[in-house]
Motif scaffolding. Structure first.
Motif, PDB file in Angstrom:
ATOM      1  N   GLU A  62       2.826  -1.130   4.810  1.00 50.80           N
ATOM      2  CA  GLU A  62       1.740  -0.295   4.536  1.00 50.80           C
ATOM      3  C   GLU A  62       1.829   1.112   4.969  1.00 50.80           C
ATOM      4  O   GLU A  62       1.651   1.975   4.212  1.00 50.80           O
ATOM      5  CB  GLU A  62       0.679  -1.008   5.415  1.00 50.80           C
ATOM      6  CG  GLU A  62      -0.983   0.253   5.053  1.00 50.80           C
ATOM      7  CD  GLU A  62      -2.039  -0.672   5.653  1.00 50.80           C
ATOM      8  OE1 GLU A  62      -3.022  -0.817   5.078  1.00 50.80           O
ATOM      9  OE2 GLU A  62      -1.761  -1.551   7.064  1.00 50.80           O
ATOM     10  N   SER A  66       1.527   3.352   1.550  1.00 50.23           N
ATOM     11  CA  SER A  66       0.119   3.832   1.538  1.00 50.23           C
ATOM     12  C   SER A  66      -0.066   5.048   2.011  1.00 50.23           C
ATOM     13  O   SER A  66       0.738   5.381   2.847  1.00 50.23           O
ATOM     14  CB  SER A  66      -1.057   2.753   2.048  1.00 50.23           C
ATOM     15  OG  SER A  66      -0.810   2.974   3.504  1.00 50.23           O
ATOM     16  N   GLY A  84      -0.598   7.187   7.244  1.00 52.35           N
ATOM     17  CA  GLY A  84       0.238   6.533   6.179  1.00 52.35           C
ATOM     18  C   GLY A  84       1.497   7.422   5.998  1.00 52.35           C
ATOM     19  O   GLY A  84       1.892   8.160   6.857  1.00 52.35           O
ATOM     20  N   ARG A 139      -6.796   0.037  -3.048  1.00 54.25           N
ATOM     21  CA  ARG A 139      -7.700   0.941  -2.039  1.00 54.25           C
ATOM     22  C   ARG A 139      -8.127   0.032  -1.143  1.00 54.25           C
ATOM     23  O   ARG A 139      -8.436  -1.183  -1.179  1.00 54.25           O
ATOM     24  CB  ARG A 139      -8.790   1.492  -2.744  1.00 54.25           C
ATOM     25  CG  ARG A 139      -9.706   2.335  -2.115  1.00 54.25           C
ATOM     26  CD  ARG A 139     -10.498   3.109  -3.006  1.00 54.25           C
ATOM     27  NE  ARG A 139     -11.342   2.345  -3.671  1.00 54.25           N
ATOM     28  CZ  ARG A 139     -12.310   2.490  -4.724  1.00 54.25           C
ATOM     29  NH1 ARG A 139     -12.260   3.822  -5.210  1.00 54.25           N
ATOM     30  NH2 ARG A 139     -13.074   1.608  -5.199  1.00 54.25           N
ATOM     31  N   ARG A 151      -7.529   4.211   2.465  1.00 52.74           N
ATOM     32  CA  ARG A 151      -6.046   4.293   2.125  1.00 52.74           C
ATOM     33  C   ARG A 151      -5.957   3.866   0.676  1.00 52.74           C
ATOM     34  O   ARG A 151      -6.495   3.001   0.219  1.00 52.74           O
ATOM     35  CB  ARG A 151      -5.130   3.347   2.881  1.00 52.74           C
ATOM     36  CG  ARG A 151      -4.920   3.772   4.429  1.00 52.74           C
ATOM     37  CD  ARG A 151      -4.347   2.562   5.186  1.00 52.74           C
ATOM     38  NE  ARG A 151      -3.783   2.828   6.419  1.00 52.74           N
ATOM     39  CZ  ARG A 151      -2.659   3.178   6.911  1.00 52.74           C
ATOM     40  NH1 ARG A 151      -1.800   3.494   6.253  1.00 52.74           N
ATOM     41  NH2 ARG A 151      -2.637   3.458   8.382  1.00 52.74           N
ATOM     42  N   SER A 153      -2.876   3.013  -2.397  1.00 55.46           N
ATOM     43  CA  SER A 153      -1.405   2.666  -2.793  1.00 55.46           C
ATOM     44  C   SER A 153      -1.208   2.457  -4.275  1.00 55.46           C
ATOM     45  O   SER A 153      -2.085   2.149  -4.825  1.00 55.46           O
ATOM     46  CB  SER A 153      -1.054   1.474  -2.008  1.00 55.46           C
ATOM     47  OG  SER A 153       0.595   0.945  -1.951  1.00 55.46           O
ATOM     48  N   TYR A 160      -6.095  -4.867   0.252  1.00 55.40           N
ATOM     49  CA  TYR A 160      -6.577  -3.556  -0.797  1.00 55.40           C
ATOM     50  C   TYR A 160      -7.129  -4.437  -2.154  1.00 55.40           C
ATOM     51  O   TYR A 160      -6.690  -5.267  -2.578  1.00 55.40           O
ATOM     52  CB  TYR A 160      -5.155  -2.923  -1.100  1.00 55.40           C
ATOM     53  CG  TYR A 160      -4.469  -2.100  -0.131  1.00 55.40           C
ATOM     54  CD1 TYR A 160      -4.665  -0.742  -0.257  1.00 55.40           C
ATOM     55  CD2 TYR A 160      -4.199  -2.534   1.173  1.00 55.40           C
ATOM     56  CE1 TYR A 160      -4.057   0.021   0.824  1.00 55.40           C
ATOM     57  CE2 TYR A 160      -3.744  -1.746   2.216  1.00 55.40           C
ATOM     58  CZ  TYR A 160      -3.834  -0.599   2.074  1.00 55.40           C
ATOM     59  OH  TYR A 160      -3.193   0.523   2.881  1.00 55.40           O
TER      60      TYR A 160
END
Length: 483
Positions: A62, A66, A84, A139, A151, A153, A160
């Motif tokens: 993570e 992210s 992140g 997200r 966050r 990614s 997420y």
């Protein structure tokens, strides 16, 4: 796309190292491989592949895979803390994949536009609607006491949610008056006359030609969007979910809740974005705007297209020197990664959000303004909350936003007011309390006379979905049915 034997071996080595308590920085002998980079090697071009072989890596990655921001609801500064990967904060892989395109009514991309400058492309609607593609990404929103974190990614990390690939109009929406279809075009013909379609202004300084359409209810904005593809609910006017997605992409990129912070094209010493999008088209005095054209739109669609997929400002001057009340004023029209006027100029109707506002308890109500949202366009409606989820309660008074509902979905509706134009969320909240229970729609962004009250998080629940106004428009969205 299958993993190569070399990639399989790299994955095995990384998993083994992690199982032994090592970190990425402890793995210099894995050919410099970072799990994030390895994952990107096996993604297809849309980033939609999910490789089971990498699933075991995800809990470990993570921080490397992210990037996002954290802020404290008790701290008045709108500046957020970046969390992140620092590398991802510099490269911004999700935001950098936002790109302009021409989208056919069938939902297929006709062509992608020159990322440096769109003005060489046909944008009049004859080859498709001018849209900005929001890439698929993932997200997560978390709350830890007073600390809120968002966050994103490119990887489907545990916890997420997926944000599907979707499209939003590059411009405030026009209407094809011949066919009553919502449009996103640069077209100054009478077929796409903006405002309230007043032909008397053609050829004058207050012309609506080439401007976005207003004085339309949310109900009709939805109906006009749906006409782009008969029998489908993929085309929509601006949605609350789209507004929320773009808002958090901006906040993460600039690490600020103040969208009207002064624009700064230069990165920080660390290589991060800084500043905001400036005032936007928000500094017209109410009297001058009313005298100019009755509070209708005045900025032509596509005025910032020379910026291509980039973020920036373009000057636009209004001038009515020939009138009895001369007005000359220059605005800096903002653009966020291809999206023109993401706030200001005119309010935007949003769909997929209904607010149930009850009278105060002394008037027989429950004293609550309940916010209901829906991510299924087939269930969008203006009369009830069926298929909608209650995500929290809206503030009952007007004022600058201090807290938003947030929650697991990152809701951006105001929850608490009491902030200021440069503190907390920096934008204003408008509402009013009826004498009987009422369903209200939500407008976002503010308009040309709202000044510091406007911005990405400026919301108003003062209007019925059937209402219309000279200063209220919307955008066009395409949400694929498999999204």
């Amino acid at each position: 796309m299958a993993l190569t034997s070399e990639q399989e071996e790299k994955i095995a080595q990384i998993i083994e190292a992690f199982d032994n308590g090592k970190r990425l920085s402890d793995l210099p002998n894995v050919s410099g491989t970072n799990p994030y980079n390895l994952y990107c090697e096996v993604l297809d071009e849309d980033g939609e592949s999910k490789k089971a072989a990498l699933a075991a890596l995800l809990p470990y990655t993570e921080e490397q895979s992210s990037y996002g921001v954290e802020f404290d609801t008790t701290v008045s500064s709108p500046t957020c803390t970046r969390v992140g990967s620092t590398d991802l904060h510099k490269s911004l892989p999700v935001q950098s994949r936002m790109r302009g395109c021409l989208l056919g009514d069938d939902g297929n991309v006709v062509e992608y536009l020159d990322p440096r400058d769109w003005t060489g492309h046909v944008r009049d609607g004859s080859r498709g609607q001018v849209m900005v593609e929001i890439p698929l990404h993932y997200r997560k929103f978390t709350t830890d006491g007073t600390k809120l974190t968002v966050r994103i990614s490119e990887l489907p990390l545990p916890g997420y949610e997926q944000v599907p690939k979707q499209y939003v109009s590059a411009y405030e929406a026009s209407v094809d008056r011949s066919n009553l279809k919502l449009a996103s075009v640069v077209n100054a013909t009478t077929q796409y006359r903006g405002g309230n379609n007043n032909a008397d202004y053609d050829g004058t300084y207050r012309s609506f030609l080439g401007r976005p359409a207003t004085a339309i209810s949310r109900t009709n904005f939805r109906n006009y969007a749906r006409k782009r593809k008969s029998g489908s609910t993929e085309w929509n006017c601006m949605t609350y979910n789209m507004q929320k997605t773009i808002y958090w992409l901006f906040v993460i990129e600039y690490a600020t809740l103040n969208s009207q912070a002064a624009y700064n094209a230069s990165p920080t010493a660390e290589g991060y974005r800084q500043g905001g999008l400036g005032d936007g088209v928000t500094t017209f005095s109410d009297t001058d705007w009313n005298n100019f054209n009755g509070r209708y739109p005045f900025v032509p669609c596509g005025i910032t297209d020379s910026l291509g997929n980039r973020t920036g400002l373009v000057e636009y001057t209004v001038n009515n020197e020939a009138s009895e009340s001369p007005i000359t004023k220059t605005f800096n029209v903002p653009r966020y990664r291809g999206i023109e006027n993401p706030f200001g100029h005119i309010w935007q109707w949003t769909d997929g959000i209904n607010v149930r506002i009850s009278p105060d308890t002394e008037s027989g109500g429950d004293g609550l303004s309940k916010v209901f949202v829906c991510d299924d366009p087939s269930k969008f409606n203006d009369t009830n909350y069926e298929g909608y989820s209650h995500v929290g309660n809206e503030a009952r008074t007007e004022g600058y936003v201090k807290e938003v509902i947030f929650g697991e979905g990152g809701e951006i509706m105001p929850k608490v007011v009491g902030g200021g134009s440069t503190t907390y969320f920096c934008d204003y909240h408008y509402t009013n309390i009826p004498t009987s229970e009422t369903l209200r729609g939500v407008l976002f962004g503010g308009s040309a006379n709202n000044g510091a009250n406007a911005g990405f998080a400026c919301a108003s629940s003062s209007h019925s979905p059937s209402g219309s106004s000279s200063s209220v428009g919307s955008r066009l969205c395409f949400i694929p049915k498999n999204a």
